[in-house]
Design a protein around this motif. Structure first.
Motif, PDB file in Angstrom:
ATOM      1  N   ARG A 156       0.853  -1.194   0.000  1.00 16.72           N
ATOM      2  CA  ARG A 156       0.000   0.000   0.000  1.00 16.72           C
ATOM      3  C   ARG A 156       0.885   1.239   0.000  1.00 16.72           C
ATOM      4  O   ARG A 156       1.175   1.833   1.034  1.00 16.72           O
ATOM      5  N   ILE A 157       1.321   1.648  -1.182  1.00 20.13           N
ATOM      6  CA  ILE A 157       2.240   2.764  -1.336  1.00 20.13           C
ATOM      7  C   ILE A 157       1.564   3.859  -2.163  1.00 20.13           C
ATOM      8  O   ILE A 157       1.141   3.609  -3.285  1.00 20.13           O
ATOM      9  N   PRO A 158       1.444   5.052  -1.641  1.00 16.62           N
ATOM     10  CA  PRO A 158       0.828   6.142  -2.417  1.00 16.62           C
ATOM     11  C   PRO A 158       1.698   6.532  -3.611  1.00 16.62           C
ATOM     12  O   PRO A 158       2.924   6.471  -3.550  1.00 16.62           O
ATOM     13  N   LEU A 159       1.044   6.927  -4.672  1.00 17.48           N
ATOM     14  CA  LEU A 159       1.742   7.445  -5.848  1.00 17.48           C
ATOM     15  C   LEU A 159       1.145   8.802  -6.186  1.00 17.48           C
ATOM     16  O   LEU A 159      -0.062   8.918  -6.381  1.00 17.48           O
ATOM     17  N   ILE A 160       1.976   9.833  -6.243  1.00 14.79           N
ATOM     18  CA  ILE A 160       1.528  11.187  -6.553  1.00 14.79           C
ATOM     19  C   ILE A 160       2.178  11.618  -7.860  1.00 14.79           C
ATOM     20  O   ILE A 160       3.403  11.556  -7.995  1.00 14.79           O
ATOM     21  N   VAL A 161       1.371  12.035  -8.807  1.00 18.04           N
ATOM     22  CA  VAL A 161       1.861  12.446 -10.116  1.00 18.04           C
ATOM     23  C   VAL A 161       1.518  13.913 -10.324  1.00 18.04           C
ATOM     24  O   VAL A 161       0.375  14.312 -10.102  1.00 18.04           O
ATOM     25  N   THR A 162       2.503  14.696 -10.745  1.00 23.51           N
ATOM     26  CA  THR A 162       2.281  16.115 -11.018  1.00 23.51           C
ATOM     27  C   THR A 162       2.608  16.388 -12.482  1.00 23.51           C
ATOM     28  O   THR A 162       3.761  16.636 -12.822  1.00 23.51           O
TER      29      THR A 162
END
Length: 230
Positions: A32-38
């Motif tokens: 359960r690892i968050p992924l943030i894309v900008t």
């Protein structure tokens, strides 16, 4: 990290078994690892709340780039409304068969239910909504029998654990032979060419200057010989 005023896509549950920081296992601290894309441009922020996989990264990048024609790929874009990534019925898989395990390991997640299958051993079932710490194994519980059966069938329909274990053991036997041979020859699989530092650097001494002159003479002689030959 996303900058102020920039758009971001947040995946709160991405499969990521290959992480040194959290370990290599099939429980939530590892997968359960968050992924943030900008991304650049004036896009509105979007959040994908359903289970997702690392296989979804490539389709998401293609969608962000506006690419509509491409070869078939596994996974789906996580952009809201694109594909079925937010569907509660979608099953996301995870597998790991490397260091620290003694049998092929799989995980199937659908909604808030997760089944862990270790080939040749008892499997585990968790309800992450009620038990996010995975302290209560629901495998064998009549109330969750249907969920357990469906997730187990999903794993066995997608993977062949028997064949995989056979291939892994055959590969281990081949590697054992190579390891023994390398131990005798004192070589390593991650070969690094050896460079003698005394030949790599020129000291600022009279001997070093003399050595530089000799190297330059040899290089010039070889260049002249090649020019004459052509």
């Amino acid at each position: 990290m996303p900058g102020a005023g920039r758009e971001k896509w947040h995946l709160p549950s991405r499969q990521r078994p290959w992480t040194a920081a959290t370990g290599r296992h099939h429980y939530e601290p590892s997968v359960r690892i968050p992924l943030i894309v900008t991304p650049p441009g004036g896009r509105t922020a979007s959040v994908a709340t359903g289970p997702t996989s690392i296989l979804d990264v490539l389709p998401t990048i293609l969608a962000l780039a506006g690419v509509t024609e491409h070869l078939p790929v596994d996974g789906h874009s996580v952009l809201t409304g694109d594909g079925d990534t937010t569907s509660p019925e979608r099953v996301v898989f995870w597998e790991y068969h490397s260091e620290g395990v003694y049998a092929p390991c799989f995980m199937a997640r659908r909604g808030h239910h997760k089944l862990i299958y270790i080939h040749g051993h008892e499997h585990q079932l968790f309800d992450l909504a009620e038990d996010p710490g995975e302290s209560r194994d629901l495998a064998g519980d009549d109330e969750y029998a249907a969920v357990e059966k469906e997730l187990l069938e999903a794993i066995l329909a997608r993977f062949d654990p028997d064949r995989l274990e056979t291939d892994i053991r055959a590969g281990l036997a081949r590697r054992r032979v190579i390891k023994q041979a390398m131990a005798r020859t004192r070589t390593h699989w991650d070969h690094t060419p050896y460079t003698d530092p005394t030949q790599q650097y020129w000291p600022s001494t009279s001997a070093g200057r003399a050595g530089r002159r000799q190297v330059l003479v040899r290089m010039t002689s070889r260049w002249v010989a090649r020019v004459i030959a052509t």
